[in-house]
Enzyme design. Structure first.
Site, PDB file in Angstrom:
ATOM      1  N   LYS A   1      19.009  23.713 -11.915  1.00  0.00           N
ATOM      2  CA  LYS A   1      18.068  24.774 -12.292  1.00  0.00           C
ATOM      3  C   LYS A   1      17.924  25.801 -11.155  1.00  0.00           C
ATOM      4  CE  LYS A   1      13.216  25.543 -13.280  1.00  0.00           C
ATOM      5  NZ  LYS A   1      11.912  24.926 -13.161  1.00  0.00           N
TER       6      LYS A   1
ATOM      7  N   ASP B   1      14.813  26.787 -17.931  1.00  0.00           N
ATOM      8  CA  ASP B   1      13.498  26.288 -17.527  1.00  0.00           C
ATOM      9  C   ASP B   1      12.906  25.525 -18.715  1.00  0.00           C
ATOM     10  OD1 ASP B   1      12.705  28.136 -19.367  1.00  0.00           O
ATOM     11  OD2 ASP B   1      11.152  29.028 -18.118  1.00  0.00           O
TER      12      ASP B   1
END
Ligand code: SF4
Length: 216
Positions: free
Chosen positions: A125, A143
């Site tokens: 991420k 996300d």
């Protein structure tokens, strides 16, 4: 999971309904450099955005380069980042990240996923956020909103955000990679919200697997 034609149609409709990448998009953590983005991302683990921002502000008020952060003692780093929680573990990660960055990359954050992932404390991420927002690459960073939307609709079928990111990369058309993150995140915040998604007003409800299961 949706087939290739349906995936393309989902993106086409989201592109019509949602804003794409804006010029100068600074990313979820709003940091002005790759180094600061990496640190902010590390601070954001299991932390609310406002607590992450406070921790980052306090740390960057003390030091803004890997060398200067390493010159601080652990107690000073931990005290600065305390608002974002898990501060002892995050202090260790930040220190290891700064050391590795200096030793292996001369203090310059690499602009490849492979290079970013090789650094301590940087997961998929964080790597994708930095690639997309700092380096302007065509990457769909995942996300919590993007993860939720993709797995409801059927763009992906994944339990973790990292797996979602991997499947999105494999299954998304090339043309959707530049703005995909922005369409999906805005859609997740405005329509496909976590609790009580607005399915009746949703422009892709005829394609959505979650909605089909709900109405059949
Ligand atoms: S139909 Fe409902 S669950 Fe499916 S994408 Fe739209 S808002 Fe989300």
């Amino acid at each position: 999971m949706l087939d290739e034609a349906a995936v393309g149609e989902v993106y086409r409709r989201l592109a019509d309904a949602m804003p794409g990448r804006t010029k100068g998009a600074k990313g979820p953590k709003g940091q002005p450099s790759a180094f600061r983005s990496c640190i902010s991302c590390m601070l954001s683990a299991q932390s609310l955005d406002r607590n992450t921002a406070k921790a980052a502000d306090q740390l960057f008020a003390l030091a803004t380069t890997p060398e200067d952060i390493l010159a601080l003692d652990d107690e000073a780093i931990a005290a600065a980042i305390k608002p974002c929680g898990l501060y002892n573990m995050k202090t260790r990660n930040i220190r290891a990240f700064c050391s590795a960055l200096l030793e292996r990359h001369g203090g310059i954050v690499p602009d490849t996923r492979e290079g970013l992932l090789s650094l301590p404390g940087i997961g998929r991420k964080c790597a994708d956020i930095v690639l997309s927002f700092t380096f302007g690459k065509d990457v769909i960073a995942v996300d919590t909103h993007v993860h939720r939307v993709c797995n409801r609709v059927g763009l992906t079928e994944a339990k973790t955000a990292d797996k979602t990111a991997q499947q999105l990369e494999e299954r998304s058309p090339e043309w959707a990679m530049r703005d995909g993150h922005f369409w999906l995140i805005q859609f997740g915040k405005r329509i496909c919200v976590a609790r009580s998604p607005k399915c009746g007003a949703c422009p892709i409800n005829d394609l959505c697997e979650y909605y089909a299961a709900l109405t059949n």
